[in-house]
Motif scaffolding. Structure first.
Motif, PDB file in Angstrom:
ATOM      1  N   PRO A 142       0.804  -1.233   0.000  1.00  0.00           N
ATOM      2  CA  PRO A 142       0.000   0.000   0.000  1.00  0.00           C
ATOM      3  C   PRO A 142       0.831   1.273   0.000  1.00  0.00           C
ATOM      4  CG  PRO A 142      -0.939  -1.607   1.515  1.00  0.00           C
ATOM      5  CD  PRO A 142       0.363  -2.192   1.043  1.00  0.00           C
ATOM      6  N   SER A 143       1.962   1.276   0.694  1.00  0.00           N
ATOM      7  CA  SER A 143       2.790   2.488   0.748  1.00  0.00           C
ATOM      8  C   SER A 143       3.154   2.980  -0.637  1.00  0.00           C
ATOM      9  CB  SER A 143       4.061   2.216   1.553  1.00  0.00           C
ATOM     10  OG  SER A 143       4.766   1.103   1.005  1.00  0.00           O
ATOM     11  N   HIS A 144       3.416   2.059  -1.553  1.00  0.00           N
ATOM     12  CA  HIS A 144       3.815   2.420  -2.907  1.00  0.00           C
ATOM     13  C   HIS A 144       2.620   2.495  -3.850  1.00  0.00           C
ATOM     14  CE1 HIS A 144       7.578   1.370  -1.051  1.00  0.00           C
ATOM     15  NE2 HIS A 144       8.259   1.738  -2.123  1.00  0.00           N
ATOM     16  N   ALA A 145       1.672   1.585  -3.679  1.00  0.00           N
ATOM     17  CA  ALA A 145       0.517   1.560  -4.584  1.00  0.00           C
ATOM     18  C   ALA A 145      -0.311   2.836  -4.468  1.00  0.00           C
ATOM     19  CB  ALA A 145      -0.341   0.333  -4.294  1.00  0.00           C
ATOM     20  N   VAL A 146      -0.572   3.289  -3.234  1.00  0.00           N
ATOM     21  CA  VAL A 146      -1.388   4.500  -3.101  1.00  0.00           C
ATOM     22  C   VAL A 146      -0.602   5.737  -3.517  1.00  0.00           C
ATOM     23  CG1 VAL A 146      -2.846   3.478  -1.319  1.00  0.00           C
ATOM     24  CG2 VAL A 146      -0.865   4.843  -0.633  1.00  0.00           C
ATOM     25  N   MET A 147       0.724   5.690  -3.389  1.00  0.00           N
ATOM     26  CA  MET A 147       1.542   6.794  -3.877  1.00  0.00           C
ATOM     27  C   MET A 147       1.398   6.919  -5.393  1.00  0.00           C
ATOM     28  SD  MET A 147       5.701   7.304  -3.733  1.00  0.00           S
ATOM     29  CE  MET A 147       5.816   6.623  -2.087  1.00  0.00           C
ATOM     30  N   ARG A 148       1.476   5.781  -6.093  1.00  0.00           N
ATOM     31  CA  ARG A 148       1.334   5.811  -7.550  1.00  0.00           C
ATOM     32  C   ARG A 148      -0.080   6.232  -7.959  1.00  0.00           C
ATOM     33  NH1 ARG A 148       4.094   0.869  -7.027  1.00  0.00           N
ATOM     34  NH2 ARG A 148       2.180  -0.287  -7.500  1.00  0.00           N
ATOM     35  N   GLU A 149      -1.083   5.746  -7.221  1.00  0.00           N
ATOM     36  CA  GLU A 149      -2.458   6.114  -7.553  1.00  0.00           C
ATOM     37  C   GLU A 149      -2.675   7.617  -7.391  1.00  0.00           C
ATOM     38  OE1 GLU A 149      -4.913   3.742  -5.063  1.00  0.00           O
ATOM     39  OE2 GLU A 149      -4.288   1.843  -5.990  1.00  0.00           O
ATOM     40  N   LEU A 150      -2.161   8.168  -6.312  1.00  0.00           N
ATOM     41  CA  LEU A 150      -2.305   9.612  -6.098  1.00  0.00           C
ATOM     42  C   LEU A 150      -1.530  10.393  -7.152  1.00  0.00           C
ATOM     43  CD1 LEU A 150      -3.406  11.900  -4.364  1.00  0.00           C
ATOM     44  CD2 LEU A 150      -1.405  11.642  -2.864  1.00  0.00           C
ATOM     45  N   ALA A 151      -0.312   9.942  -7.460  1.00  0.00           N
ATOM     46  CA  ALA A 151       0.485  10.626  -8.484  1.00  0.00           C
ATOM     47  C   ALA A 151      -0.183  10.573  -9.848  1.00  0.00           C
ATOM     48  CB  ALA A 151       1.878  10.009  -8.554  1.00  0.00           C
ATOM     49  N   GLY A 152      -0.968   9.513 -10.100  1.00  0.00           N
ATOM     50  CA  GLY A 152      -1.646   9.379 -11.380  1.00  0.00           C
ATOM     51  C   GLY A 152      -3.023   9.999 -11.424  1.00  0.00           C
ATOM     52  N   SER A 153      -3.451  10.625 -10.340  1.00  0.00           N
ATOM     53  CA  SER A 153      -4.771  11.261 -10.312  1.00  0.00           C
ATOM     54  C   SER A 153      -4.803  12.491 -11.212  1.00  0.00           C
ATOM     55  CB  SER A 153      -5.137  11.643  -8.883  1.00  0.00           C
ATOM     56  OG  SER A 153      -4.279  12.668  -8.398  1.00  0.00           O
ATOM     57  N   ARG A 154      -5.995  12.934 -11.518  1.00  0.00           N
ATOM     58  CA  ARG A 154      -6.142  14.088 -12.417  1.00  0.00           C
ATOM     59  C   ARG A 154      -5.399  15.305 -11.880  1.00  0.00           C
ATOM     60  NH1 ARG A 154     -12.119  15.677 -14.254  1.00  0.00           N
ATOM     61  NH2 ARG A 154     -11.860  13.599 -15.149  1.00  0.00           N
ATOM     62  N   LYS A 155      -5.413  15.469 -10.570  1.00  0.00           N
ATOM     63  CA  LYS A 155      -4.791  16.647  -9.964  1.00  0.00           C
ATOM     64  C   LYS A 155      -3.279  16.648 -10.141  1.00  0.00           C
ATOM     65  CE  LYS A 155      -4.405  19.063  -5.534  1.00  0.00           C
ATOM     66  NZ  LYS A 155      -4.900  19.103  -4.124  1.00  0.00           N
ATOM     67  N   TRP A 156      -2.626  15.466 -10.058  1.00  0.00           N
ATOM     68  CA  TRP A 156      -1.172  15.419  -9.992  1.00  0.00           C
ATOM     69  C   TRP A 156      -0.501  14.803 -11.212  1.00  0.00           C
ATOM     70  CZ3 TRP A 156       0.677  18.412  -6.416  1.00  0.00           C
ATOM     71  CH2 TRP A 156      -0.037  18.609  -5.228  1.00  0.00           C
ATOM     72  N   SER A 157      -1.229  14.148 -12.065  1.00  0.00           N
ATOM     73  CA  SER A 157      -0.593  13.396 -13.153  1.00  0.00           C
ATOM     74  C   SER A 157       0.189  14.284 -14.110  1.00  0.00           C
ATOM     75  CB  SER A 157      -1.641  12.587 -13.920  1.00  0.00           C
ATOM     76  OG  SER A 157      -2.610  13.439 -14.501  1.00  0.00           O
ATOM     77  N   GLY A 158      -0.258  15.510 -14.327  1.00  0.00           N
ATOM     78  CA  GLY A 158       0.442  16.386 -15.254  1.00  0.00           C
ATOM     79  C   GLY A 158       1.868  16.682 -14.824  1.00  0.00           C
ATOM     80  N   ARG A 159       2.110  16.687 -13.529  1.00  0.00           N
ATOM     81  CA  ARG A 159       3.445  17.009 -13.028  1.00  0.00           C
ATOM     82  C   ARG A 159       4.245  15.774 -12.619  1.00  0.00           C
ATOM     83  NH1 ARG A 159       3.094  21.879  -8.828  1.00  0.00           N
ATOM     84  NH2 ARG A 159       5.359  21.624  -9.053  1.00  0.00           N
ATOM     85  N   LEU A 160       3.549  14.651 -12.456  1.00  0.00           N
ATOM     86  CA  LEU A 160       4.233  13.466 -11.930  1.00  0.00           C
ATOM     87  C   LEU A 160       4.233  12.287 -12.893  1.00  0.00           C
ATOM     88  CD1 LEU A 160       3.003  13.576  -8.220  1.00  0.00           C
ATOM     89  CD2 LEU A 160       5.218  14.311  -9.127  1.00  0.00           C
ATOM     90  N   GLU A 161       3.785  12.498 -14.111  1.00  0.00           N
ATOM     91  CA  GLU A 161       3.785  11.404 -15.080  1.00  0.00           C
ATOM     92  C   GLU A 161       5.214  10.909 -15.312  1.00  0.00           C
ATOM     93  OE1 GLU A 161       2.254  10.343 -19.616  1.00  0.00           O
ATOM     94  OE2 GLU A 161       2.013  12.367 -18.809  1.00  0.00           O
ATOM     95  N   GLY A 162       5.389   9.597 -15.176  1.00  0.00           N
ATOM     96  CA  GLY A 162       6.689   8.997 -15.421  1.00  0.00           C
ATOM     97  C   GLY A 162       7.681   9.100 -14.280  1.00  0.00           C
TER      98      GLY A 162
END
Length: 261
Positions: A142-162
């Motif tokens: 969960p520590s990593h999975a929820v980090m990736r899910e949050l990073a891939g959300s609409r709010k953050w994906s533009g800055r954290l893609e890849g």
């Protein structure tokens, strides 16, 4: 190490004893004669490299890390003629002579091409030499999975893609299958430490020292807003118990020997 991450030796040192346990388990299972020349690739702040130098008092130990911040912390631990720290990239490293032991502790998850790198390191070893490394095996936790899910959300994906990778390492069976067909003797295993952490939001404090570094570097001043959202998700995934917060800590270990009997 990740080219995106700026490393903080102080934050990395939080839960330092817990982080060090896999290193000592790995090194404790390196057999063979005492090395004359050893390399620590991705040495961090150097405390654990100093333990290698103490374990092998007759060895010259070369240690590199890609983070200038980490090497600045490590250099005072150097021993003239015995233990040397330098900034260097593990991907382009070449030994000054054939090493008897190469150690790489919690580094290869940051090196996407490390599957191609490992056979090259094996070839660089002296006859009978050993390569010992360990990597985190908790990228599905969960520590990593929820980090990736949050990073891939609409709010953050533009800055954290890849910025974050879902599968940066193999399991023990994968490394066995990579190195054993090349003729090397391979001991591969995994261990899950049930770490009991204390303090406020201890899992967040843990990942801020390692897995979260690329996110913090990418977001800069906006990182606190991401952390506020991530903190809530971690509290749900890792509820505190009366005795502390349990954080399962899975590690993958490999010791490969060249021309082993």
């Amino acid at each position: 190490m990740s080219r995106q991450a700026v490393w903080d030796p102080v934050q990395y040192g939080v839960f330092g004893d817990e982080r060090a346990r896999p290193f000592f388990e790995l090194v404790g299972r390196i057999g063979g004669a005492e090395p004359r020349y050893a390399a620590d690739l991705g040495c961090g702040t150097g405390e654990l490299t100093a333990a290698l130098a103490a374990r092998w008092p007759g060895a010259i130990v070369e240690a590199i890390d890609g983070s200038p911040e980490m090497i600045a912390e490590a250099r005072p631990r150097g021993i003239p003629g015995r233990l040397e720290f330098a900034v260097g990239d593990v991907r382009s490293w070449r030994p000054r002579q054939a090493p008897d032991v190469i150690v790489s502790n919690a580094v290869l998850q940051w090196v996407p091409e490390h599957r191609e790198l490992l056979p090259r390191w094996m070839e660089a070893l002296a006859p009978g030499g050993r390569l010992a490394f360990q990597v985190p095996g908790n990228f599905d936790a969960p520590s990593h999975a929820v980090m990736r899910e949050l990073a891939g959300s609409r709010k953050w994906s533009g800055r954290l893609e890849g910025v974050l990778r879902a599968d940066p390492v193999l399991g023990p069976e994968g490394y066995l299958d990579l190195l054993a067909p090349l003729g090397y003797a391979v001991d591969a295993w995994e261990t899950t430490y049930m770490q009991v952490l204390h303090g406020n939001d201890p899992v967040l404090e843990w990942v801020k020292g390692t897995a979260l570094r690329p996110v913090l570097s990418a977001l800069g001043a906006d990182a606190e807003e991401f952390l506020d959202e991530y903190r809530v998700l971690l509290r749900e995934a890792y509820p505190a118990a009366s005795y502390g917060t349990v954080f399962p800590f899975r590690r993958v270990f490999v010791i490969a020997s060249r021309n082993a009997p």
